[in-house]
Design an enzyme around this catalytic site. Structure first.
Site, PDB file in Angstrom:
ATOM      1  N   ILE A 135       0.498  -0.846   0.508  1.00 39.36           N
ATOM      2  CA  ILE A 135       0.493   0.044   0.115  1.00 39.36           C
ATOM      3  C   ILE A 135       0.650   1.362  -0.023  1.00 39.36           C
ATOM      4  O   ILE A 135       0.789   2.450  -0.828  1.00 39.36           O
ATOM      5  CB  ILE A 135      -0.518  -0.204   1.478  1.00 39.36           C
ATOM      6  N   PHE A 147       2.326   3.550   7.251  1.00 43.58           N
ATOM      7  CA  PHE A 147       1.978   2.240   7.486  1.00 43.58           C
ATOM      8  C   PHE A 147       2.820   1.303   7.973  1.00 43.58           C
ATOM      9  O   PHE A 147       2.305  -0.048   8.063  1.00 43.58           O
ATOM     10  CB  PHE A 147       2.307   1.827   5.356  1.00 43.58           C
ATOM     11  N   SER A 192      -7.429  -0.724   9.902  1.00 44.46           N
ATOM     12  CA  SER A 192      -8.016  -2.015   9.568  1.00 44.46           C
ATOM     13  C   SER A 192      -9.633  -1.892  10.298  1.00 44.46           C
ATOM     14  O   SER A 192     -10.174  -1.263  11.364  1.00 44.46           O
ATOM     15  CB  SER A 192      -7.163  -3.027   9.944  1.00 44.46           C
ATOM     16  N   THR A 251     -10.167  -4.287  11.060  1.00 42.35           N
ATOM     17  CA  THR A 251     -10.651  -5.524  12.256  1.00 42.35           C
ATOM     18  C   THR A 251     -10.815  -5.037  13.678  1.00 42.35           C
ATOM     19  O   THR A 251     -11.248  -5.729  14.532  1.00 42.35           O
ATOM     20  CB  THR A 251      -9.428  -6.365  12.308  1.00 42.35           C
ATOM     21  N   TYR A 286      -3.343  -8.654  15.771  1.00 40.08           N
ATOM     22  CA  TYR A 286      -2.699  -7.715  15.088  1.00 40.08           C
ATOM     23  C   TYR A 286      -4.140  -6.848  15.003  1.00 40.08           C
ATOM     24  O   TYR A 286      -3.976  -5.806  15.148  1.00 40.08           O
ATOM     25  CB  TYR A 286      -2.697  -8.711  12.848  1.00 40.08           C
ATOM     26  N   LYS A 304      -3.764  -2.501  16.449  1.00 38.50           N
ATOM     27  CA  LYS A 304      -4.771  -1.727  15.149  1.00 38.50           C
ATOM     28  C   LYS A 304      -6.155  -1.022  16.437  1.00 38.50           C
ATOM     29  O   LYS A 304      -5.462   0.392  16.420  1.00 38.50           O
ATOM     30  CB  LYS A 304      -5.737  -1.980  14.555  1.00 38.50           C
ATOM     31  N   TYR A 337      -8.787   0.081   6.951  1.00 36.99           N
ATOM     32  CA  TYR A 337      -9.054  -0.080   5.342  1.00 36.99           C
ATOM     33  C   TYR A 337     -10.199  -1.341   5.516  1.00 36.99           C
ATOM     34  O   TYR A 337      -9.715  -1.942   6.725  1.00 36.99           O
ATOM     35  CB  TYR A 337      -7.634  -0.450   4.704  1.00 36.99           C
ATOM     36  N   LEU A 373      -5.552 -13.546   0.894  1.00 37.70           N
ATOM     37  CA  LEU A 373      -5.963 -14.002  -0.372  1.00 37.70           C
ATOM     38  C   LEU A 373      -5.241 -13.913  -1.678  1.00 37.70           C
ATOM     39  O   LEU A 373      -5.293 -14.853  -2.363  1.00 37.70           O
ATOM     40  CB  LEU A 373      -7.369 -13.964  -0.232  1.00 37.70           C
ATOM     41  N   ASP A 388     -10.221 -15.427  12.309  1.00 33.79           N
ATOM     42  CA  ASP A 388     -11.016 -14.620  10.910  1.00 33.79           C
ATOM     43  C   ASP A 388     -12.057 -14.567  11.749  1.00 33.79           C
ATOM     44  O   ASP A 388     -13.185 -15.903  12.734  1.00 33.79           O
ATOM     45  CB  ASP A 388     -10.867 -15.525   9.525  1.00 33.79           C
TER      46      ASP A 388
END
Length: 335
Positions: free
Chosen positions: A13, A81, A125, A127, A150, A154, A177, A200, A298
């Site tokens: 990114i 980033f 994120s 998330t 992770y 954030k 994001y 993915l 996930d």
């Protein structure tokens, strides 16, 4: 000409955002430790934009090196980033993630405070929402206990920034994001994971290229249209342009509070199987895949409501899923 520091600017990114910054008339200086990127990206950025950004190879976990950079460089804003970013890996190596994602943020904010640097864009994120109660996800959705270290970094990162803004008169925007994919139209920069891909799309393209034997689809028993997990896949160039819009908002002092956050996605959710079908249609390449068990960390589904970002940032996505996947494949072929 405003000079902008981009940390992690040789990453996926980051490199696309550097190009868009240069295209928009900003001078750019990059910090990257090359732990998940390659120095050759600097030449590729230069060949696209015609301007070589200043570059420093610095490990932001080393405080004295961070201080030394700011002692010798003046910047008008920072886009941050630099971070470790794989959900699955963070479950296995949480301490690595807390050190790399939190410590580095604190060191940079300390330098901003000490040197009265304003204008900070944080790479956040979706998330932070965990498994949202309602879809699409709006900015008013509560942040949930993170599903992974992770995601937690954030959440903690946003809290640190918000509290710093309140105490030190910083101005910041966190961009939450969804799932960035694709490659620049020049096919000179794209997503180049070192080692086994954690996301993915690189796994899709490497499977199509024969580098991977097959694509693992993690779970087909989710409560979704076809049982596979749903995400909001945004072309990386569209995402990069959102950073320019956010930075301009801060520089022009159009922000409504000194800490703002926006969802950055397409507003459309796609399941893993739908992504596979889209890739096969866009490229004509069949994909060998198999269904395996769910992956730790996930969630079932996440896609954005982008109404606020569209209005406040005067920004919206332009590229389709098919276009993004085709560009990702062209990038893979070039490798």
């Amino acid at each position: 000409m405003k000079r902008i520091l981009v940390t992690g600017g040789l990453g996926f990114i980051g490199s696309h955002t550097v190009v868009e910054l240069q295209n928009s008339g900003f001078e750019v200086v990059i910090i990257d430790d090359l732990s998940n990127s390659k120095i050759e990206v600097l030449d590729q950025i230069t060949s696209i934009s015609g301007t070589k950004p200043d570059f420093y190879q610095i490990d932001l976990r080393v405080k004295k090196d961070v201080q030394h950079f700011f002692e010798n460089n003046t910047v008008d804003g920072i886009i941050h980033f630099a971070a470790s970013k794989a959900v699955g890996e963070s479950v296995n190596e949480p301490l690595k993630y807390y050190e790399n994602n939190i410590t580095t943020l604190v060191y940079i904010l300390q330098e901003m405070k000490n040197r009265k640097i304003d204008n900070f864009i944080f790479s956040s994120s979706c998330t932070v929402y965990g498994q949202a109660d309602q879809l699409p996800i709006t900015e008013s959705a509560p942040t949930k206990p993170a599903e992974s270290p992770y995601g937690n970094t954030k959440q903690i990162g946003e809290e640190i920034i918000k509290e710093s803004c309140g105490s030190y008169n910083l101005n910041a925007i966190a961009l939450r994001y969804f799932n960035p994919i694709g490659a620049h139209e020049s096919i000179k920069i794209g997503e180049l994971p070192l080692g086994v891909p954690q996301n993915l799309i690189p796994f899709v393209t490497q499977t199509a290229a024969g580098i991977r034997k097959e694509l693992s689809v993690f779970g087909d028993d989710y409560d979704t249209v076809d049982g596979t997990a749903v995400r909001d896949y945004i072309h990386v160039v569209d995402l990069a342009k959102a950073h320019i819009a956010a930075l301009s908002r801060l520089i022009e002092k159009r922000n409504k509070t000194n800490f703002e956050f926006f969802n950055v996605g397409t507003g459309t959710g796609s399941s893993v199987l739908e992504v596979i079908q889209s890739f096969e249609k866009a490229t004509g390449k069949p994909l060998n895949y198999k269904i395996v068990g769910r992956r730790a960390g996930d969630i079932t589904a996440a896609y954005a409501d982008t109404t606020i970002a569209n209005k406040e940032l005067n920004w919206k996505t332009e590229k389709t899923l098919d276009e993004a996947l085709l560009s990702a494949w062209k990038w893979q072929e070039k490798q």
